[in-house]
Scaffold this active site. Structure first.
Site, short mmCIF file in Angstrom:
data_model
loop_
_atom_site.label_atom_id
_atom_site.label_comp_id
_atom_site.label_asym_id
_atom_site.label_seq_id
_atom_site.Cartn_x
_atom_site.Cartn_y
_atom_site.Cartn_z
N ILE A 18 -32.22 -15.71 -18.30
CA ILE A 18 -33.61 -15.84 -18.74
C ILE A 18 -33.73 -15.50 -20.22
O ILE A 18 -34.45 -16.16 -20.97
CB ILE A 18 -34.52 -14.93 -17.90
CG1 ILE A 18 -34.56 -15.41 -16.45
CG2 ILE A 18 -35.93 -14.91 -18.48
CD1 ILE A 18 -35.29 -14.46 -15.51
N ASP A 37 -28.30 -8.09 -26.93
CA ASP A 37 -27.58 -7.96 -25.66
C ASP A 37 -26.53 -6.89 -25.83
O ASP A 37 -26.01 -6.68 -26.94
CB ASP A 37 -26.93 -9.29 -25.27
CG ASP A 37 -26.59 -9.37 -23.79
OD1 ASP A 37 -27.39 -9.93 -23.03
OD2 ASP A 37 -25.53 -8.84 -23.40
N TYR A 144 -33.77 -1.38 -7.43
CA TYR A 144 -34.35 -2.52 -8.14
C TYR A 144 -35.85 -2.61 -7.84
O TYR A 144 -36.68 -2.72 -8.75
CB TYR A 144 -33.64 -3.80 -7.73
CG TYR A 144 -34.04 -5.01 -8.53
CD1 TYR A 144 -33.62 -5.18 -9.85
CD2 TYR A 144 -34.81 -6.03 -7.95
CE1 TYR A 144 -33.98 -6.31 -10.57
CE2 TYR A 144 -35.16 -7.15 -8.67
CZ TYR A 144 -34.75 -7.30 -9.98
OH TYR A 144 -35.09 -8.41 -10.70
N LYS A 148 -38.72 -1.89 -10.66
CA LYS A 148 -39.53 -3.04 -11.07
C LYS A 148 -41.01 -2.81 -10.79
O LYS A 148 -41.87 -3.29 -11.54
CB LYS A 148 -39.02 -4.31 -10.40
CG LYS A 148 -37.67 -4.79 -10.94
CD LYS A 148 -37.75 -5.13 -12.44
CE LYS A 148 -36.48 -5.77 -12.94
NZ LYS A 148 -36.57 -6.19 -14.37
N VAL A 177 -33.90 -16.86 -9.74
CA VAL A 177 -33.58 -17.65 -10.93
C VAL A 177 -32.06 -17.78 -10.96
O VAL A 177 -31.34 -16.82 -10.71
CB VAL A 177 -34.09 -16.98 -12.22
CG1 VAL A 177 -33.80 -17.85 -13.43
CG2 VAL A 177 -35.59 -16.68 -12.12
N THR A 179 -29.16 -17.31 -12.25
CA THR A 179 -28.48 -16.50 -13.26
C THR A 179 -27.33 -15.75 -12.59
O THR A 179 -27.15 -15.81 -11.37
CB THR A 179 -29.44 -15.47 -13.88
OG1 THR A 179 -29.82 -14.53 -12.85
CG2 THR A 179 -30.69 -16.14 -14.44
N ASP A 180 -26.59 -15.00 -13.40
CA ASP A 180 -25.51 -14.19 -12.85
C ASP A 180 -26.02 -13.15 -11.86
O ASP A 180 -25.32 -12.81 -10.90
CB ASP A 180 -24.75 -13.49 -13.98
CG ASP A 180 -23.94 -14.45 -14.83
OD1 ASP A 180 -23.71 -15.59 -14.39
OD2 ASP A 180 -23.55 -14.06 -15.96
#
Length: 269
Positions: A18, A37, A144, A148, A177, A179-180
């Site tokens: 993202i 990053d 998580y 969040k 999504v 992604t990794d």
């Protein structure tokens, strides 16, 4: 109407996923972008690709260096770096702490650095990548889900406190999504997130639309609004539905030959 053309933008966790999609989209819209990053090589690769500036390092402390790279001014800060770990109360203390530090305190520390300048000039925009887990929950992943929820609460507080002083705040809450992080999320991700997963670029599109419309809650998966309303309207029924998912997950994991893990793991960006 919010605009990003000519804006000075920082995106954390922008080495992939993202974050990289956001950096690309902001650049395409005429913004000047800093790519942050922890992975130095990834940050530099994305920055070189789009003509941005790489400022690698911990997202918690990136503001001073990013501000310097942008000639002293940050207009939009995308707090996008995140981590996901599976487990419940039994998860290692260090995993809980890392979830808190990256998913919540990195946002707090960035805001602490940014707000004095923004309040003085009467403008600034804070974009928090929260996840639908912050509005709902994520089976198999307490660190998580809890962190969040806290990230959403902090974004809400920022908006409620400073919107009359020119500070725009957005909470971006996608479900799956590609992604990794989704790849690393194991059986729970395959069960809950993969069926409706979207591309990172679609999240970036939703973010730019949300900024243009000055919307606090940005939902790349529109159905999340319905789930959020159901959670508030009949919490016990909603919890029953989530528990049904939990029982389905446990049955899959208990089946012969099952090898997936039960929740998220790794980093997001």
């Amino acid at each position: 109407m919010g605009t990003v053309r000519g804006a000075h933008v920082v995106v954390t966790g922008a080495g992939g996923g993202i974050g990289a999609a956001l950096a690309r989209r902001f650049t395409a819209e005429g913004a000047r972008v800093v790519v942050n990053d922890l992975d130095v090589a990834k940050a530099k690769a994305v920055a070189e690709e789009i003509g941005a500036t790489a400022v690698p390092g911990d997202a918690s402390g990136v503001v001073p260096a990013a501000r310097e790279a942008l000639d002293g001014t940050i207009d939009i800060f995308c707090a996008n770096a995140g981590v996901g770990h599976d487990g419940g109360p039994e998860a290692d203390e260090e995993l809980w702490q890392q979830s808190w530090d990256v998913n919540v305190m990195a946002h707090v520390r960035a805001a602490r650095e940014l707000l004095p300048e923004w309040l003085e000039r009467g403008s600034g925009r804070f974009v928090a990548t929260v996840s639908a887990a912050g509005l709902l929950t994520m089976v198999g992943s307490a660190p998580y889900s809890v962190s969040k929820h806290a990230a959403l609460a902090f974004a809400e507080w920022l908006s409620a406190t400073y919107r009359h002083r020119g500070i725009g705040v957005h909470a971006v809450c996608p479900q799956g999504v590609r992604t990794d992080m989704l790849t690393a999320s194991g059986t729970a991700g395959e069960l809950v997130l993969a069926p409706t997963a979207i591309e990172p670029g679609q999240v970036a599109d939703a973010v730019l639309a949300g900024i243009a419309e000055e919307r606090f809650l940005i939902l790349p998966h529109p159905e999340v609004a319905r789930h959020y309303a159901a959670r508030a309207g009949d919490t016990d029924r909603w919890l029953g539905g989530i528990n049904k998912l939990q029982r389905k997950l446990e049955a899959i994991e208990a089946a012969p030959g099952a090898s997936g893990t039960s929740g998220a793991s790794g980093t997001s960006g």
